[in-house]
Design a protein around this motif. Structure first.
Motif, short mmCIF file in Angstrom:
data_model
loop_
_atom_site.label_atom_id
_atom_site.label_comp_id
_atom_site.label_asym_id
_atom_site.label_seq_id
_atom_site.Cartn_x
_atom_site.Cartn_y
_atom_site.Cartn_z
N LEU A 24 5.01 -5.27 1.10
CA LEU A 24 3.68 -4.80 0.69
C LEU A 24 2.99 -4.10 1.85
O LEU A 24 2.24 -3.14 1.64
CB LEU A 24 2.84 -5.98 0.19
CG LEU A 24 3.32 -6.66 -1.09
CD1 LEU A 24 2.41 -7.83 -1.44
CD2 LEU A 24 3.37 -5.68 -2.25
N SER A 25 3.23 -4.57 3.06
CA SER A 25 2.66 -3.91 4.24
C SER A 25 3.15 -2.47 4.35
O SER A 25 2.40 -1.57 4.72
CB SER A 25 3.03 -4.68 5.51
OG SER A 25 2.50 -5.98 5.50
N VAL A 30 2.00 3.31 3.94
CA VAL A 30 2.26 4.62 3.36
C VAL A 30 1.00 5.18 2.70
O VAL A 30 0.69 6.37 2.82
CB VAL A 30 3.42 4.55 2.34
CG1 VAL A 30 3.52 5.84 1.53
CG2 VAL A 30 4.73 4.28 3.06
N GLY A 31 0.24 4.31 2.02
CA GLY A 31 -1.00 4.76 1.38
C GLY A 31 -2.01 5.27 2.40
O GLY A 31 -2.67 6.30 2.18
N VAL A 32 -2.13 4.56 3.54
CA VAL A 32 -3.04 5.01 4.60
C VAL A 32 -2.59 6.37 5.14
O VAL A 32 -3.41 7.27 5.35
CB VAL A 32 -3.09 3.96 5.73
CG1 VAL A 32 -3.84 4.51 6.95
CG2 VAL A 32 -3.73 2.68 5.24
N TRP A 33 -1.28 6.53 5.35
CA TRP A 33 -0.75 7.80 5.88
C TRP A 33 -1.00 8.94 4.91
O TRP A 33 -1.40 10.04 5.31
CB TRP A 33 0.73 7.65 6.17
CG TRP A 33 1.35 8.93 6.64
CD1 TRP A 33 1.35 9.44 7.91
CD2 TRP A 33 2.06 9.87 5.83
NE1 TRP A 33 1.99 10.65 7.95
CE2 TRP A 33 2.45 10.94 6.68
CE3 TRP A 33 2.41 9.92 4.49
CZ2 TRP A 33 3.16 12.03 6.22
CZ3 TRP A 33 3.12 11.01 4.02
CH2 TRP A 33 3.49 12.05 4.87
N VAL A 173 1.08 -5.08 9.73
CA VAL A 173 0.09 -4.40 8.90
C VAL A 173 -0.25 -5.27 7.69
O VAL A 173 0.60 -6.01 7.17
CB VAL A 173 0.62 -3.01 8.47
CG1 VAL A 173 -0.32 -2.34 7.47
CG2 VAL A 173 0.84 -2.12 9.68
N PHE A 174 -1.50 -5.18 7.24
CA PHE A 174 -1.97 -5.89 6.05
C PHE A 174 -1.02 -5.66 4.87
O PHE A 174 -0.55 -4.54 4.68
CB PHE A 174 -3.37 -5.38 5.70
CG PHE A 174 -3.94 -5.94 4.43
CD1 PHE A 174 -4.56 -7.17 4.44
CD2 PHE A 174 -3.84 -5.24 3.23
CE1 PHE A 174 -5.09 -7.69 3.26
CE2 PHE A 174 -4.36 -5.76 2.07
CZ PHE A 174 -4.98 -6.98 2.08
N LEU A 179 -3.49 -5.92 10.81
CA LEU A 179 -3.63 -4.52 11.19
C LEU A 179 -3.88 -3.61 9.99
O LEU A 179 -3.28 -3.77 8.93
CB LEU A 179 -2.36 -4.04 11.91
CG LEU A 179 -1.98 -4.77 13.20
CD1 LEU A 179 -0.78 -4.10 13.85
CD2 LEU A 179 -3.16 -4.81 14.17
N ARG A 180 -4.76 -2.64 10.19
CA ARG A 180 -5.01 -1.61 9.18
C ARG A 180 -3.99 -0.47 9.27
O ARG A 180 -3.81 0.27 8.31
CB ARG A 180 -6.41 -1.03 9.38
CG ARG A 180 -7.53 -2.05 9.26
CD ARG A 180 -8.86 -1.37 9.49
NE ARG A 180 -9.96 -2.31 9.34
CZ ARG A 180 -11.23 -1.95 9.22
NH1 ARG A 180 -11.55 -0.67 9.26
NH2 ARG A 180 -12.18 -2.84 9.08
#
Length: 335
Positions: A24-25, A30-33, A173-174, A179-180
């Motif tokens: 899930l992290s 990938v969504g943040v990127w 990462v979360f 980490l965000r």
């Protein structure tokens, strides 16, 4: 996202639950990127300084923003603070006044409005429009609250805060960790500020893992202090709070020699119900104690309980504040 930090995020070794959450992290990262790569930042005619973090909560961002707003204001800037407004779901900007309600603007915006005189406080997820409105009303410098992962506005300077005691946690990462973004992205900021109180700023506070921070970039430390009313000295205290790392508040009270006889933590940004406060007051009254909380939590109390709970503000050590403000202006060429 969780309303308070799970203990396994800060475990010295990667726990079984963290390993289960690693896939899930990856999707979260990938969504943040994708969000970053598809957003074109808007450049503004005034300096924009972002105060953010690579971890989820607990770094003392609110007192840093307040301290810098005051310091920059003293240097002649008309400062505006732009924030999303956690939990409000507000998109269109609103200029916050001390008379606003917690439900309208959120606890952080309300604390800014109460503490910062002659500083514009704009809340709303459309921070491009907030910025334009602030400039239209005379702002000459913008502070972007929690802006390290905010891409629609271009910044002149990115400042990232990191709690000296907890560091990067387990480095994941979360939701597997706090980490965000991947830890390697810490170096994307222009200035790293390690935050904490006098009890958690030791040289080994960040543990043995190397910090991924470029040696050529500046790094500072900021100490916080609780501004405890003199009337509380010697009294037994019942403490409660709903912040990212609640134990930091309780530990800081004890480090000052205060008598904390009971403590209770709630989820971050928790809206307090009357039944919860009545229960806490009953515990305090039975022990002849004073009920205390953070100044941010005090903004989430129903009005009839605010005179029954003593708020304890958190502020920056003033000795370190002016040099930090001067360094920020030097980095953006406005010293």
């Amino acid at each position: 996202m969780p309303r308070n930090a799970p203990s396994f995020w800060y475990a010295p070794r990667l726990s079984g639950l963290a390993r289960v959450l690693l896939p899930l992290s990856w999707f979260y990262g990938v969504g943040v990127w994708l969000h970053r790569s598809t957003t074109r930042p808007l450049h503004l005619p005034v300096p924009v300084i972002s105060i953010g973090n690579i971890t989820l909560g607990g770094t003392g961002k609110t007192p840093v923003v307040m301290g810098l707003a005051r310091a920059l204001q003293k240097r002649g800037y008309a400062v505006a603070v732009l924030l999303r407004g956690y939990g409000t779901k507000r998109r269109e900007p609103m200029l916050v006044t001390p008379g606003a309600s917690y439900a309208e603007v959120g606890d952080e915006a309300l604390e800014y409005a109460h503490q910062l005189e002659q500083v514009q406080i704009w809340v709303g997820s459309n921070r491009r429009l907030s910025a334009r409105l602030a400039i239209d009303q005379g702002a000459t410098l913008l502070l972007l609250d929690d802006g390290l992962q905010h891409w629609p506005l271009a910044r002149d300077l990115d400042v990232t805060l990191l709690d000296a005691q907890h560091g990067l946690g387990n480095g994941q990462v979360f939701p597997a960790g706090p980490l965000r973004e991947p830890a390697s992205q810490l170096g994307r900021a222009d200035l790293l500020v390690l935050t904490g109180t006098g009890t958690d700023m030791g040289s080994d506070a960040l543990g043995e893992a190397p910090l991924p921070w470029p040696s050529q970039k500046p790094r500072r430390s900021l100490r916080f202090q609780l501004d405890v009313p003199h009337g509380l000295l010697g009294w037994p205290l019942v403490a409660f709070c709903g912040i990212g790392l609640p134990q930091k508040f309780f530990q800081a009270l004890r480090a000052l020699g205060l008598r904390v006889i009971a403590e209770e933590s709630f989820p971050d940004h928790h809206p307090y119900a009357e039944a919860e406060l009545e229960r806490l007051l009953a515990v305090a009254q039975a022990q002849g104690a004073v009920l205390v909380t953070t100044s941010k939590d005090a903004n989430r109390l129903p009005m009839q309980y605010r005179s029954k709970v003593v708020p304890i503000p958190l502020s920056i050590d003033p000795v370190a504040l002016d040099p930090l403000a001067q360094q920020l202006l030097g980095l953006i060429g406005h010293a």
